[in-house]
Design a protein around this motif. Structure first.
Motif, short mmCIF file in Angstrom:
data_model
loop_
_atom_site.label_atom_id
_atom_site.label_comp_id
_atom_site.label_asym_id
_atom_site.label_seq_id
_atom_site.Cartn_x
_atom_site.Cartn_y
_atom_site.Cartn_z
N ALA A 132 12.22 0.54 2.48
CA ALA A 132 11.98 2.12 2.59
C ALA A 132 10.59 2.44 2.01
O ALA A 132 10.02 1.85 1.37
CB ALA A 132 13.21 2.90 1.98
N PRO A 133 10.23 3.67 2.35
CA PRO A 133 8.92 4.10 1.92
C PRO A 133 8.61 3.94 0.24
O PRO A 133 7.51 3.59 -0.02
CB PRO A 133 8.92 5.52 2.40
N ARG A 134 9.58 4.20 -0.53
CA ARG A 134 9.22 3.79 -1.95
C ARG A 134 9.52 2.48 -2.23
O ARG A 134 9.85 2.01 -3.43
CB ARG A 134 10.12 4.77 -2.70
N GLY A 135 9.76 1.60 -1.39
CA GLY A 135 9.77 -0.04 -1.57
C GLY A 135 11.47 -0.37 -1.77
O GLY A 135 11.41 -1.68 -2.03
N GLY A 136 12.37 0.50 -1.92
CA GLY A 136 13.60 0.08 -1.81
C GLY A 136 14.30 -0.56 -0.67
O GLY A 136 13.73 -0.47 0.41
N PRO A 137 15.51 -1.20 -0.83
CA PRO A 137 16.18 -1.67 0.41
C PRO A 137 16.97 -0.69 1.10
O PRO A 137 17.40 -0.86 2.31
CB PRO A 137 16.95 -2.74 -0.27
N ARG A 138 17.00 0.35 0.57
CA ARG A 138 18.01 1.38 1.21
C ARG A 138 17.37 2.63 1.82
O ARG A 138 16.51 3.14 1.12
CB ARG A 138 19.03 1.99 0.14
N TRP A 139 17.60 2.99 2.99
CA TRP A 139 16.98 3.85 3.76
C TRP A 139 18.22 5.25 3.68
O TRP A 139 19.15 5.27 3.66
CB TRP A 139 16.78 3.68 5.10
N SER A 140 17.57 6.43 3.48
CA SER A 140 18.30 7.78 3.63
C SER A 140 18.13 8.43 4.74
O SER A 140 17.17 8.26 5.38
CB SER A 140 18.02 8.65 2.29
N TRP A 141 19.10 9.15 5.14
CA TRP A 141 19.27 9.98 6.21
C TRP A 141 17.93 10.86 6.27
O TRP A 141 17.19 11.16 7.26
CB TRP A 141 20.45 10.61 6.62
N CYS A 148 -0.80 7.50 2.43
CA CYS A 148 -1.56 6.56 1.38
C CYS A 148 -2.01 7.60 0.29
O CYS A 148 -2.50 8.52 0.68
CB CYS A 148 -2.35 5.75 2.01
N ALA A 149 -1.50 7.26 -0.87
CA ALA A 149 -2.21 8.13 -2.15
C ALA A 149 -3.48 7.68 -2.40
O ALA A 149 -3.65 6.44 -2.92
CB ALA A 149 -1.29 7.94 -3.17
N VAL A 150 -4.71 8.19 -2.21
CA VAL A 150 -6.07 7.84 -2.42
C VAL A 150 -7.03 9.03 -2.64
O VAL A 150 -6.62 10.14 -2.18
CB VAL A 150 -6.75 7.13 -0.99
N GLY A 151 -7.41 9.19 -3.90
CA GLY A 151 -8.07 10.34 -4.40
C GLY A 151 -7.26 11.10 -5.09
O GLY A 151 -5.93 11.30 -5.03
N SER A 152 -7.86 12.14 -5.70
CA SER A 152 -7.27 13.21 -6.60
C SER A 152 -6.42 14.14 -5.72
O SER A 152 -6.93 14.41 -4.31
CB SER A 152 -8.15 13.88 -7.53
N GLY A 153 -5.33 14.59 -5.75
CA GLY A 153 -4.71 15.45 -4.84
C GLY A 153 -3.59 14.77 -3.90
O GLY A 153 -2.97 15.47 -3.35
N TYR A 154 -3.68 13.49 -3.94
CA TYR A 154 -2.71 12.75 -2.92
C TYR A 154 -1.86 11.93 -3.71
O TYR A 154 -2.03 10.90 -3.89
CB TYR A 154 -3.64 11.71 -1.95
N GLY A 155 -0.73 12.61 -4.26
CA GLY A 155 0.21 12.03 -5.00
C GLY A 155 1.16 11.20 -4.58
O GLY A 155 2.28 11.23 -5.12
N MET A 156 1.20 10.52 -3.20
CA MET A 156 1.98 9.69 -2.59
C MET A 156 2.11 8.15 -3.42
O MET A 156 0.98 7.73 -3.73
CB MET A 156 1.70 9.60 -1.04
N ALA A 157 2.95 7.82 -3.15
CA ALA A 157 3.33 6.34 -3.82
C ALA A 157 3.35 5.28 -2.72
O ALA A 157 2.72 4.07 -3.10
CB ALA A 157 4.71 6.22 -4.71
#
Length: 126
Positions: A40-49, A109-118
């Motif tokens: 899943a996007p945060r790296g875990g094995p489970r996807w949510s609806w 992708c989280a690159v630079g300030s203001g892009y707080g994505m993991a």
């Protein structure tokens, strides 16, 4: 600045949008992704609806940004607009471009300030 696709996450986004556009439901897509071991996007094995739903509804994947992002970044489209809007109709959305979504950039992708994505699907380039 322009965001460009990062594999393999971008191919998962393309697959999800394509399958929804073909009329497949979100739950069968989740079962299949988890069965293949796709993270899943945060790296875990489970996807949510809600994660899959938000991916399908995310206008960044056709190169659109929310009003507050338009001045900071340009998005390289991952899928053609026609496929994206087919997916919107399949989910019961409108025929036109979507509005602003709170979960915009779930896989960006989280690159630079203001892009707080993991976790990222798009890579920032200048």
């Amino acid at each position: 600045m322009t965001q460009l696709p990062m594999e393999p996450q971008a191919s998962v986004v393309r697959e999800i949008i394509s399958r929804v556009a073909q009329g497949q439901g979100i739950q069968p897509i989740i079962r299949e992704l988890e069965g293949r071991g796709v993270r899943a996007p945060r790296g875990g094995p489970r996807w949510s609806w809600s994660v899959v739903h938000d991916i399908v509804r995310n206008p960044a994947y056709i190169g659109k940004a929310t009003a507050d992002e338009e001045e900071r970044v340009a998005w390289a489209p991952l899928v053609p607009e026609s496929l994206f809007f087919d997916a919107q109709r399949s989910l019961g959305g409108s025929d036109g471009p979507p509005g602003t979504y709170p979960a915009l950039s779930l896989l960006l992708c989280a690159v630079g300030s203001g892009y707080g994505m993991a976790a990222g699907c798009l890579q920032l380039v200048t």
